[in-house]
Design a protein around this motif. Structure first.
Motif, short mmCIF file in Angstrom:
data_model
loop_
_atom_site.label_atom_id
_atom_site.label_comp_id
_atom_site.label_asym_id
_atom_site.label_seq_id
_atom_site.Cartn_x
_atom_site.Cartn_y
_atom_site.Cartn_z
N ALA A 1 -0.39 -8.85 8.47
CA ALA A 1 -1.77 -8.86 7.97
C ALA A 1 -1.95 -7.81 6.88
O ALA A 1 -2.54 -8.09 5.82
CB ALA A 1 -2.76 -8.62 9.10
N ASP A 2 -1.43 -6.62 7.10
CA ASP A 2 -1.52 -5.56 6.08
C ASP A 2 -0.80 -5.98 4.80
O ASP A 2 -1.31 -5.75 3.70
CB ASP A 2 -0.94 -4.25 6.59
N PHE B 1 -4.35 -0.42 2.89
CA PHE B 1 -3.55 -1.39 3.66
C PHE B 1 -2.08 -0.98 3.71
O PHE B 1 -1.42 -1.15 4.75
CB PHE B 1 -3.70 -2.80 3.10
N LEU B 2 -1.56 -0.41 2.61
CA LEU B 2 -0.18 0.09 2.63
C LEU B 2 -0.03 1.25 3.61
O LEU B 2 0.96 1.32 4.35
CB LEU B 2 0.23 0.57 1.23
N LEU B 3 -1.00 2.13 3.61
CA LEU B 3 -0.97 3.25 4.55
C LEU B 3 -1.04 2.74 5.99
O LEU B 3 -0.31 3.23 6.86
CB LEU B 3 -2.13 4.19 4.23
N LEU C 1 -2.86 -8.54 2.98
CA LEU C 1 -4.05 -7.90 2.39
C LEU C 1 -3.69 -7.04 1.17
O LEU C 1 -4.46 -6.98 0.21
CB LEU C 1 -4.80 -7.10 3.45
N VAL C 2 -2.52 -6.40 1.19
CA VAL C 2 -2.07 -5.64 0.01
C VAL C 2 -1.89 -6.60 -1.17
O VAL C 2 -2.35 -6.34 -2.28
CB VAL C 2 -0.74 -4.89 0.29
N ILE C 3 -1.22 -7.71 -0.91
CA ILE C 3 -0.98 -8.70 -1.97
C ILE C 3 -2.30 -9.24 -2.50
O ILE C 3 -2.50 -9.31 -3.73
CB ILE C 3 -0.06 -9.84 -1.45
N LEU C 4 -3.21 -9.59 -1.62
CA LEU C 4 -4.52 -10.10 -2.04
C LEU C 4 -5.28 -9.06 -2.87
O LEU C 4 -5.83 -9.38 -3.93
CB LEU C 4 -5.34 -10.51 -0.82
N GLN D 1 2.29 1.29 6.90
CA GLN D 1 3.25 2.36 7.15
C GLN D 1 3.03 2.98 8.53
O GLN D 1 3.97 3.25 9.26
CB GLN D 1 3.12 3.42 6.06
N ALA D 2 1.77 3.20 8.90
CA ALA D 2 1.47 3.76 10.22
C ALA D 2 1.92 2.81 11.32
O ALA D 2 2.50 3.24 12.33
CB ALA D 2 -0.03 4.04 10.33
N ARG D 3 1.68 1.51 11.14
CA ARG D 3 2.09 0.52 12.15
C ARG D 3 3.60 0.48 12.29
O ARG D 3 4.12 0.38 13.40
CB ARG D 3 1.54 -0.86 11.80
N VAL D 4 4.30 0.55 11.17
CA VAL D 4 5.76 0.56 11.22
C VAL D 4 6.24 1.84 11.91
O VAL D 4 7.14 1.80 12.75
CB VAL D 4 6.37 0.42 9.80
#
Length: 159
Positions: free
Chosen positions: A98-99, A141-143, A102-105, A146-149
């Motif tokens: 999802a992130d 969304f990138l942040l 959303l980054v791409i969008l 990164q947090a989810r990863v």
């Protein structure tokens, strides 16, 4: 956040997070027009000053620097066994899809607001505001990704 993860992880994951850090640095430099914002503004409108990297003496070195950074990131990613880490994230269903979408969008909206990639949103109002808001959203969304990863990799054990 990537620096914190790099400092706290075992050696294999440290290389993974060290591969991420240059990407954040490049994004920050790009957001600052490669340093152009520290030069006098080229013009000023009711929306504020306009800065460009066109006046930088080192502008011709930016693309070669990006190629070198890309190679560095690739080497660090391979050293970190990045493909195995990505496989782990996919197979455990912890890749932040999802992130990523959303980054791409958000970046497509930013490009359209600037009139890039053949996109033109017409006159929706303040395109500069739309561009900056969508870029900010992309960074958030990138942040988040990164947090989810980082959270997902707490349970990762290299083979």
């Amino acid at each position: 956040m990537a620096m914190v993860f790099a400092a706290d992880q075992q050696s294999t994951l440290r290389w993974f997070w060290l591969a991420v850090i240059p990407l954040w640095i490049v994004m920050a430099l790009r957001e600052l027009s490669w340093g152009g914002v520290f030069m006098p503004a080229l013009s000023v409108s009711e929306h504020g000053p306009y800065f460009s990297s066109s006046q930088l003496w080192y502008r011709s070195y930016i693309v070669p620097m990006l190629v070198a950074v890309s190679l560095l990131v690739a080497v660090l990613f391979i050293k970190a066994k990045g493909p195995h880490i990505l496989k782990y994230l996919v197979t455990t269903r912890q890749l932040p899809y999802a992130d990523i979408v959303l980054v791409i969008l958000a970046m497509i909206i930013s490009a359209g607001a600037e009139g890039h990639m053949g996109l033109n949103f017409g006159d929706w109002g303040h395109m500069l505001v739309l561009e900056e808001m969508s870029e900010t959203a992309a960074y958030v969304f990138l942040l988040s990704a990164q947090a989810r990863v980082g959270l997902a990799l707490r349970h990762y054990s290299p083979n």
